[in-house]
Write a protein that holds these residues in place. Structure first.
Motif, PDB file in Angstrom:
ATOM      1  N   GLN A 195      14.808  28.899  30.782  1.00  0.00           N
ATOM      2  CA  GLN A 195      15.498  29.107  29.514  1.00  0.00           C
ATOM      3  C   GLN A 195      14.551  29.773  28.520  1.00  0.00           C
ATOM      4  OE1 GLN A 195      17.057  25.290  28.307  1.00  0.00           O
ATOM      5  NE2 GLN A 195      18.567  25.274  29.950  1.00  0.00           N
ATOM      6  N   GLN A 196      15.085  30.240  27.404  1.00  0.00           N
ATOM      7  CA  GLN A 196      14.298  30.936  26.395  1.00  0.00           C
ATOM      8  C   GLN A 196      13.218  30.019  25.828  1.00  0.00           C
ATOM      9  OE1 GLN A 196      16.637  32.694  23.287  1.00  0.00           O
ATOM     10  NE2 GLN A 196      14.860  33.160  22.038  1.00  0.00           N
ATOM     11  N   SER A 197      11.992  30.528  25.750  1.00  0.00           N
ATOM     12  CA  SER A 197      10.869  29.760  25.207  1.00  0.00           C
ATOM     13  C   SER A 197      10.999  29.589  23.707  1.00  0.00           C
ATOM     14  CB  SER A 197       9.545  30.481  25.492  1.00  0.00           C
ATOM     15  OG  SER A 197       9.307  30.556  26.868  1.00  0.00           O
ATOM     16  N   VAL A 198      10.465  28.480  23.215  1.00  0.00           N
ATOM     17  CA  VAL A 198      10.325  28.242  21.784  1.00  0.00           C
ATOM     18  C   VAL A 198       8.830  28.193  21.516  1.00  0.00           C
ATOM     19  CG1 VAL A 198      10.731  26.623  19.886  1.00  0.00           C
ATOM     20  CG2 VAL A 198      12.488  26.967  21.631  1.00  0.00           C
ATOM     21  N   THR A 199       8.378  29.029  20.576  1.00  0.00           N
ATOM     22  CA  THR A 199       6.952  29.109  20.285  1.00  0.00           C
ATOM     23  C   THR A 199       6.711  28.867  18.803  1.00  0.00           C
ATOM     24  OG1 THR A 199       7.045  31.491  19.901  1.00  0.00           O
ATOM     25  CG2 THR A 199       6.582  30.762  22.163  1.00  0.00           C
ATOM     26  N   GLY A 200       5.466  28.599  18.467  1.00  0.00           N
ATOM     27  CA  GLY A 200       5.081  28.392  17.076  1.00  0.00           C
ATOM     28  C   GLY A 200       4.053  29.411  16.649  1.00  0.00           C
ATOM     29  N   VAL A 201       4.102  29.779  15.391  1.00  0.00           N
ATOM     30  CA  VAL A 201       3.118  30.689  14.812  1.00  0.00           C
ATOM     31  C   VAL A 201       2.566  30.041  13.543  1.00  0.00           C
ATOM     32  CG1 VAL A 201       4.147  32.793  15.758  1.00  0.00           C
ATOM     33  CG2 VAL A 201       4.876  31.971  13.523  1.00  0.00           C
ATOM     34  N   SER A 202       1.398  30.475  13.137  1.00  0.00           N
ATOM     35  CA  SER A 202       0.765  29.910  11.943  1.00  0.00           C
ATOM     36  C   SER A 202       1.332  30.467  10.647  1.00  0.00           C
ATOM     37  CB  SER A 202      -0.744  30.169  11.988  1.00  0.00           C
ATOM     38  OG  SER A 202      -1.293  29.540  13.121  1.00  0.00           O
ATOM     39  N   ALA A 203       1.886  31.666  10.688  1.00  0.00           N
ATOM     40  CA  ALA A 203       2.399  32.319   9.475  1.00  0.00           C
ATOM     41  C   ALA A 203       3.621  31.587   8.941  1.00  0.00           C
ATOM     42  CB  ALA A 203       2.754  33.771   9.768  1.00  0.00           C
ATOM     43  N   ALA A 204       3.565  31.190   7.680  1.00  0.00           N
ATOM     44  CA  ALA A 204       4.677  30.460   7.066  1.00  0.00           C
ATOM     45  C   ALA A 204       5.851  31.366   6.742  1.00  0.00           C
ATOM     46  CB  ALA A 204       4.199  29.763   5.799  1.00  0.00           C
TER      47      ALA A 204
ATOM     48  N   THR B  65      19.703  24.993  15.010  1.00  0.00           N
ATOM     49  CA  THR B  65      20.160  26.235  15.613  1.00  0.00           C
ATOM     50  C   THR B  65      19.325  27.388  15.074  1.00  0.00           C
ATOM     51  OG1 THR B  65      22.403  25.352  15.810  1.00  0.00           O
ATOM     52  CG2 THR B  65      22.154  27.738  15.997  1.00  0.00           C
ATOM     53  N   HIS B  66      18.745  28.175  15.977  1.00  0.00           N
ATOM     54  CA  HIS B  66      17.905  29.309  15.594  1.00  0.00           C
ATOM     55  C   HIS B  66      18.786  30.398  14.996  1.00  0.00           C
ATOM     56  CE1 HIS B  66      15.292  32.880  16.452  1.00  0.00           C
ATOM     57  NE2 HIS B  66      14.432  32.053  15.872  1.00  0.00           N
ATOM     58  N   LEU B  67      18.427  30.844  13.789  1.00  0.00           N
ATOM     59  CA  LEU B  67      19.267  31.832  13.107  1.00  0.00           C
ATOM     60  C   LEU B  67      19.303  33.171  13.831  1.00  0.00           C
ATOM     61  CD1 LEU B  67      18.594  31.228   9.308  1.00  0.00           C
ATOM     62  CD2 LEU B  67      20.558  30.538  10.681  1.00  0.00           C
ATOM     63  N   GLY B  68      18.192  33.577  14.430  1.00  0.00           N
ATOM     64  CA  GLY B  68      18.138  34.880  15.076  1.00  0.00           C
ATOM     65  C   GLY B  68      18.905  34.983  16.383  1.00  0.00           C
ATOM     66  N   THR B  69      18.953  33.895  17.148  1.00  0.00           N
ATOM     67  CA  THR B  69      19.575  33.943  18.474  1.00  0.00           C
ATOM     68  C   THR B  69      20.868  33.138  18.584  1.00  0.00           C
ATOM     69  OG1 THR B  69      18.348  32.017  19.289  1.00  0.00           O
ATOM     70  CG2 THR B  69      17.320  34.208  19.574  1.00  0.00           C
ATOM     71  N   GLY B  70      21.099  32.201  17.665  1.00  0.00           N
ATOM     72  CA  GLY B  70      22.263  31.331  17.752  1.00  0.00           C
ATOM     73  C   GLY B  70      22.116  30.246  18.800  1.00  0.00           C
ATOM     74  N   ARG B  71      20.908  30.082  19.323  1.00  0.00           N
ATOM     75  CA  ARG B  71      20.661  29.053  20.342  1.00  0.00           C
ATOM     76  C   ARG B  71      20.092  27.798  19.695  1.00  0.00           C
ATOM     77  NH1 ARG B  71      18.690  32.489  25.608  1.00  0.00           N
ATOM     78  NH2 ARG B  71      20.576  33.765  25.632  1.00  0.00           N
ATOM     79  N   ASN B  72      20.323  26.675  20.335  1.00  0.00           N
ATOM     80  CA  ASN B  72      19.898  25.384  19.805  1.00  0.00           C
ATOM     81  C   ASN B  72      18.546  24.969  20.375  1.00  0.00           C
ATOM     82  OD1 ASN B  72      22.397  25.043  18.442  1.00  0.00           O
ATOM     83  ND2 ASN B  72      23.320  24.421  20.376  1.00  0.00           N
ATOM     84  N   LEU B  73      17.792  24.230  19.552  1.00  0.00           N
ATOM     85  CA  LEU B  73      16.558  23.617  20.023  1.00  0.00           C
ATOM     86  C   LEU B  73      16.954  22.573  21.054  1.00  0.00           C
ATOM     87  CD1 LEU B  73      13.496  23.718  19.417  1.00  0.00           C
ATOM     88  CD2 LEU B  73      13.860  21.718  17.964  1.00  0.00           C
ATOM     89  N   HIS B  74      16.366  22.629  22.220  1.00  0.00           N
ATOM     90  CA  HIS B  74      16.842  21.897  23.393  1.00  0.00           C
ATOM     91  C   HIS B  74      15.638  21.316  24.128  1.00  0.00           C
ATOM     92  CE1 HIS B  74      19.729  21.541  26.838  1.00  0.00           C
ATOM     93  NE2 HIS B  74      18.658  21.775  27.580  1.00  0.00           N
ATOM     94  N   SER B  75      15.818  20.210  24.798  1.00  0.00           N
ATOM     95  CA  SER B  75      14.768  19.703  25.686  1.00  0.00           C
ATOM     96  C   SER B  75      15.412  18.995  26.862  1.00  0.00           C
ATOM     97  CB  SER B  75      13.807  18.764  24.946  1.00  0.00           C
ATOM     98  OG  SER B  75      12.655  18.542  25.729  1.00  0.00           O
ATOM     99  N   HIS B  76      14.659  18.880  27.918  1.00  0.00           N
ATOM    100  CA  HIS B  76      15.120  18.284  29.168  1.00  0.00           C
ATOM    101  C   HIS B  76      13.892  17.954  29.999  1.00  0.00           C
ATOM    102  CE1 HIS B  76      15.659  22.843  29.851  1.00  0.00           C
ATOM    103  NE2 HIS B  76      14.400  22.512  29.863  1.00  0.00           N
ATOM    104  N   ARG B  77      14.071  17.330  31.107  1.00  0.00           N
ATOM    105  CA  ARG B  77      12.933  16.837  31.900  1.00  0.00           C
ATOM    106  C   ARG B  77      12.322  17.903  32.806  1.00  0.00           C
ATOM    107  NH1 ARG B  77      12.450  11.564  30.601  1.00  0.00           N
ATOM    108  NH2 ARG B  77      14.357  10.450  30.087  1.00  0.00           N
TER     109      ARG B  77
ATOM    110  N   SER C 169      13.105  24.279  24.769  1.00  0.00           N
ATOM    111  CA  SER C 169      13.625  25.633  24.938  1.00  0.00           C
ATOM    112  C   SER C 169      14.732  25.896  23.926  1.00  0.00           C
ATOM    113  CB  SER C 169      14.162  25.811  26.372  1.00  0.00           C
ATOM    114  OG  SER C 169      15.229  24.902  26.609  1.00  0.00           O
ATOM    115  N   ALA C 170      15.269  27.098  23.972  1.00  0.00           N
ATOM    116  CA  ALA C 170      16.435  27.474  23.171  1.00  0.00           C
ATOM    117  C   ALA C 170      17.596  27.612  24.149  1.00  0.00           C
ATOM    118  CB  ALA C 170      16.173  28.779  22.426  1.00  0.00           C
ATOM    119  N   PHE C 171      18.714  26.957  23.834  1.00  0.00           N
ATOM    120  CA  PHE C 171      19.815  26.849  24.784  1.00  0.00           C
ATOM    121  C   PHE C 171      21.149  27.015  24.067  1.00  0.00           C
ATOM    122  CE2 PHE C 171      22.986  24.097  26.869  1.00  0.00           C
ATOM    123  CZ  PHE C 171      23.006  24.668  28.124  1.00  0.00           C
ATOM    124  N   GLY C 172      22.120  27.501  24.805  1.00  0.00           N
ATOM    125  CA  GLY C 172      23.483  27.621  24.294  1.00  0.00           C
ATOM    126  C   GLY C 172      23.748  29.010  23.744  1.00  0.00           C
ATOM    127  N   GLU C 173      24.951  29.186  23.272  1.00  0.00           N
ATOM    128  CA  GLU C 173      25.386  30.455  22.696  1.00  0.00           C
ATOM    129  C   GLU C 173      26.164  30.169  21.429  1.00  0.00           C
ATOM    130  OE1 GLU C 173      24.610  33.491  23.855  1.00  0.00           O
ATOM    131  OE2 GLU C 173      23.520  32.656  25.557  1.00  0.00           O
TER     132      GLU C 173
END
Length: 162
Positions: free
Chosen positions: A5-14, A46-58, A70-74
């Motif tokens: 699934q789509q990765s979720v990453t972090g950046v330092s820039a606010a 929900t991520h504004l740019g992709t419309g996908r939800n913050l998601h987790s699973h095992r 990950s980012a999941f859904g539509e």
């Protein structure tokens, strides 16, 4: 590695325009716009740019070996694995306070540590789920849009900006 699934990453820039998330009601819940978010409430991000939800699973996260986030859904539609509990002090989640997000199904905390990706997202940090609370899973709202609460909430004394 992981779920694919789509990765979720972090950046330092606010001020990173790709870091905007919409706070919504949990799966199948109605959440009226402007309603303050209570500590202990289940929400969906929900991520504004992709419309996908913050998601987790095992699944194991690719860099740290923790639980994958990950980012999941539509278009904001996903499943129960998109639900996170707001962990904060007080009654409501307020803009200037630190907050934690605990996954409602697996109990991990949304976290970011020092693991950084190489190509094609060089320098971005892995966001993952950690089994225990630590300094790595405190979050703070840096920007946001104030939405006027409904009249029912205007008589209470709190700071509702998120």
């Amino acid at each position: 590695a992981g779920s694919g699934q789509q990765s979720v990453t972090g950046v330092s820039a606010a001020d990173d325009g790709n870091s905007y998330w919409r706070v919504r009601g949990r799966t199948a819940a109605v959440c009226q716009r402007g309603t303050p978010v209570r500590c202990g409430q289940a929400i969906r991000l929900t991520h504004l740019g992709t419309g996908r939800n913050l998601h987790s699973h095992r699944f194991t996260s690719p860099l740290s070996g923790n639980q994958e986030v990950s980012a999941f859904g539509e278009a904001g539609e996903g499943d129960y694995l998109d639900d996170w509990t707001v962990v904060c002090s007080g009654t409501y989640w307020v803009r200037d306070d630190e907050v934690r997000f605990q996954h409602t199904s697996t109990d991990v905390f949304l976290s970011v540590t020092g693991e950084q990706y190489g190509r094609p997202i060089h320098g971005q940090k892995e966001v993952h789920g950690m089994a225990s609370s630590s300094q790595n899973n405190y979050w703070k709202v840096m920007e946001g849009i104030f939405m006027q609460p409904s009249e029912a909430f205007q008589t209470e004394q709190y700071h509702a900006e998120l």
